[in-house]
Write an enzyme that holds these catalytic residues in place. Sequence first.
Site, PDB file in Angstrom:
ATOM      1  N   LYS A 180      47.200  52.228  48.890  1.00  0.00           N
ATOM      2  CA  LYS A 180      46.747  50.885  48.512  1.00  0.00           C
ATOM      3  C   LYS A 180      47.919  49.936  48.639  1.00  0.00           C
ATOM      4  O   LYS A 180      48.941  50.096  47.974  1.00  0.00           O
ATOM      5  CB  LYS A 180      46.189  50.903  47.092  1.00  0.00           C
ATOM      6  CG  LYS A 180      45.728  49.515  46.663  1.00  0.00           C
ATOM      7  CD  LYS A 180      44.955  49.531  45.376  1.00  0.00           C
ATOM      8  CE  LYS A 180      44.629  48.116  44.950  1.00  0.00           C
ATOM      9  NZ  LYS A 180      43.921  48.062  43.685  1.00  0.00           N
ATOM     10  N   ARG A 198      39.847  38.986  43.120  1.00  0.00           N
ATOM     11  CA  ARG A 198      40.451  38.573  41.846  1.00  0.00           C
ATOM     12  C   ARG A 198      39.709  37.376  41.285  1.00  0.00           C
ATOM     13  O   ARG A 198      39.606  37.212  40.068  1.00  0.00           O
ATOM     14  CB  ARG A 198      41.945  38.314  42.045  1.00  0.00           C
ATOM     15  CG  ARG A 198      42.694  39.629  42.347  1.00  0.00           C
ATOM     16  CD  ARG A 198      44.166  39.433  42.673  1.00  0.00           C
ATOM     17  NE  ARG A 198      44.761  40.693  43.113  1.00  0.00           N
ATOM     18  CZ  ARG A 198      45.954  40.790  43.695  1.00  0.00           C
ATOM     19  NH1 ARG A 198      46.689  39.695  43.895  1.00  0.00           N
ATOM     20  NH2 ARG A 198      46.425  41.967  44.066  1.00  0.00           N
ATOM     21  N   LYS A 233      51.715  42.292  42.900  1.00  0.00           N
ATOM     22  CA  LYS A 233      51.668  43.675  42.417  1.00  0.00           C
ATOM     23  C   LYS A 233      52.588  44.571  43.245  1.00  0.00           C
ATOM     24  O   LYS A 233      52.353  45.765  43.382  1.00  0.00           O
ATOM     25  CB  LYS A 233      50.214  44.173  42.445  1.00  0.00           C
ATOM     26  CG  LYS A 233      49.264  43.344  41.573  1.00  0.00           C
ATOM     27  CD  LYS A 233      47.886  43.990  41.446  1.00  0.00           C
ATOM     28  CE  LYS A 233      46.994  43.192  40.493  1.00  0.00           C
ATOM     29  NZ  LYS A 233      45.660  43.825  40.312  1.00  0.00           N
ATOM     30  N   LYS A 284      43.246  51.236  51.722  1.00  0.00           N
ATOM     31  CA  LYS A 284      42.831  49.898  51.327  1.00  0.00           C
ATOM     32  C   LYS A 284      43.976  48.917  51.476  1.00  0.00           C
ATOM     33  O   LYS A 284      45.077  49.241  51.030  1.00  0.00           O
ATOM     34  CB  LYS A 284      42.394  49.970  49.869  1.00  0.00           C
ATOM     35  CG  LYS A 284      41.941  48.672  49.278  1.00  0.00           C
ATOM     36  CD  LYS A 284      41.631  48.884  47.840  1.00  0.00           C
ATOM     37  CE  LYS A 284      41.385  47.546  47.205  1.00  0.00           C
ATOM     38  NZ  LYS A 284      41.295  47.617  45.795  1.00  0.00           N
ATOM     39  N   SER A 308      37.641  42.421  49.811  1.00  0.00           N
ATOM     40  CA  SER A 308      36.988  41.119  49.658  1.00  0.00           C
ATOM     41  C   SER A 308      37.423  40.111  50.725  1.00  0.00           C
ATOM     42  O   SER A 308      36.589  39.405  51.284  1.00  0.00           O
ATOM     43  CB  SER A 308      37.272  40.581  48.261  1.00  0.00           C
ATOM     44  OG  SER A 308      38.667  40.528  48.016  1.00  0.00           O
ATOM     45  N   TYR A 332      31.159  45.166  50.808  1.00  0.00           N
ATOM     46  CA  TYR A 332      30.269  44.266  50.067  1.00  0.00           C
ATOM     47  C   TYR A 332      29.003  43.971  50.866  1.00  0.00           C
ATOM     48  O   TYR A 332      28.038  43.459  50.320  1.00  0.00           O
ATOM     49  CB  TYR A 332      31.014  42.972  49.714  1.00  0.00           C
ATOM     50  CG  TYR A 332      32.213  43.265  48.833  1.00  0.00           C
ATOM     51  CD1 TYR A 332      32.030  43.500  47.471  1.00  0.00           C
ATOM     52  CD2 TYR A 332      33.499  43.377  49.355  1.00  0.00           C
ATOM     53  CE1 TYR A 332      33.109  43.829  46.653  1.00  0.00           C
ATOM     54  CE2 TYR A 332      34.581  43.704  48.551  1.00  0.00           C
ATOM     55  CZ  TYR A 332      34.373  43.930  47.206  1.00  0.00           C
ATOM     56  OH  TYR A 332      35.432  44.272  46.404  1.00  0.00           O
TER      57      TYR A 332
HETATM   58  C1  PBG Z   1      42.088  46.544  40.947  1.00  0.00           C
HETATM   59  C2  PBG Z   1      41.390  46.469  42.225  1.00  0.00           C
HETATM   60  C3  PBG Z   1      41.560  45.482  43.195  1.00  0.00           C
HETATM   61  C4  PBG Z   1      40.609  45.726  44.164  1.00  0.00           C
HETATM   62  C5  PBG Z   1      39.894  46.876  43.798  1.00  0.00           C
HETATM   63  N1  PBG Z   1      40.399  47.343  42.584  1.00  0.00           N
HETATM   64  C6  PBG Z   1      42.441  44.283  43.246  1.00  0.00           C
HETATM   65  C7  PBG Z   1      43.875  44.395  43.086  1.00  0.00           C
HETATM   66  O1  PBG Z   1      44.483  45.444  43.243  1.00  0.00           O
HETATM   67  O2  PBG Z   1      44.429  43.351  42.763  1.00  0.00           O
HETATM   68  C8  PBG Z   1      40.425  44.866  45.384  1.00  0.00           C
HETATM   69  C9  PBG Z   1      39.112  44.914  46.022  1.00  0.00           C
HETATM   70  C10 PBG Z   1      38.854  43.853  47.003  1.00  0.00           C
HETATM   71  O3  PBG Z   1      39.670  42.964  47.300  1.00  0.00           O
HETATM   72  O4  PBG Z   1      37.730  43.875  47.515  1.00  0.00           O
HETATM   73  N2  PBG Z   1      42.897  47.573  40.660  1.00  0.00           N
END
Ligand code: PBG
Length: 330
Positions: free
Chosen positions: A197, A207, A221, A252, A278, A317
């Site tokens: 990730k 978010r 992050k 991801k 997203s 989605y």
């Molecule tokens: C949170 C989480 C995130 C997503 C899935 N779980 C966001 C992040 O790490 O800030 C992102 C999913 C997306 O953007 O569709 N742990």
Amino acid sequence: MKFPLTRMRRTRMNSWSRKIVAENHLSVSDLIWPVFVIEGENQQQNIAAMPGVYRYTIDRLVTEVKEAYTLGIQAVALFPVTPRELKSEHGSEALNPYNLVCRAIKAIKQAVPEIGVICDVALDPYTCHGHDGVIINGEIANDETVEILVKQALNQARAGCDVIAPSDMQDGRIGAIRQALEENNFHQVLILSYTAKYASAFYGPFRDAIDSVSNLGNKDKKSYQQDPANSDESIREAQLDIDEGADILMIKPGMPYLDILHRIKHQYQMPTFAYQVSGEYSMIACCADHGYLDFEKSMFEALLCFKRAGADAILTYAAKRIAQSLVYSN
Ligand code: PBG
């Protein structure tokens, strides 16, 4: 053999020959649908940053999930939108057995017991600062966070969740969660690890959807999510997750990281998923809204490319919408 004995266009010339030589296919059972849950009754909210995606109250969500299962979708991933007054420094609402996500799991498992329910493990929907872990001395504290994540995972397993999906990127969390699941007789609960990730700007609309953006502000992050510059690092992450007891690995974001997906799938031959996040969804949906892209064709192509790169399933989605067009076009 050279031209003209070889003409690559022969098999491309007709629909029937294109179809019989196709190496990869997209089917409804490849699609996993991430959904946003809100408190309340009989409501569906628009998400400005994600045209065509909604937040649903549990009652509405159950209806949506039933329809998705009827179309052939085999699993949904739940993301709760926690009311601001329940967010706290340590995200303790994550451990409440009656929290929104636990109630959503129960309602779905009761109404559609055959569908797989996946739940994120991470504290960002629950913390007032929007980070995935707890902050101690200005840092996201790894080991203290893992202790809480283990409790969060057990809380979700008790509510009936089928798949625990840690998305927090703390070290050692897969092993700790696996051990706790074993000790508590949840031998059958799957762990879908967000293995690779990346600290990505493409999470922006998400978010917004779970209302963590106002809390996170312009903080990032990067101290726990991976650097987009790196690829070998993902191989090491995957090895650790496998050793610690993950059943499924996930990469991801999706499309900008197809090389990582391909490497991990081929190196480990584990069930491997991709998350079309997203920002990837919204790029297509927003362009389509302006008439610059054809939504279904672009989405279908993007999803098929995940299959070609080695994905066994894709979180998107657009799952329900694409499932509808796959079902009705066959
Ligand atoms: C949170 C989480 C995130 C997503 C899935 N779980 C966001 C992040 O790490 O800030 C992102 C999913 C997306 O953007 O569709 N742990």
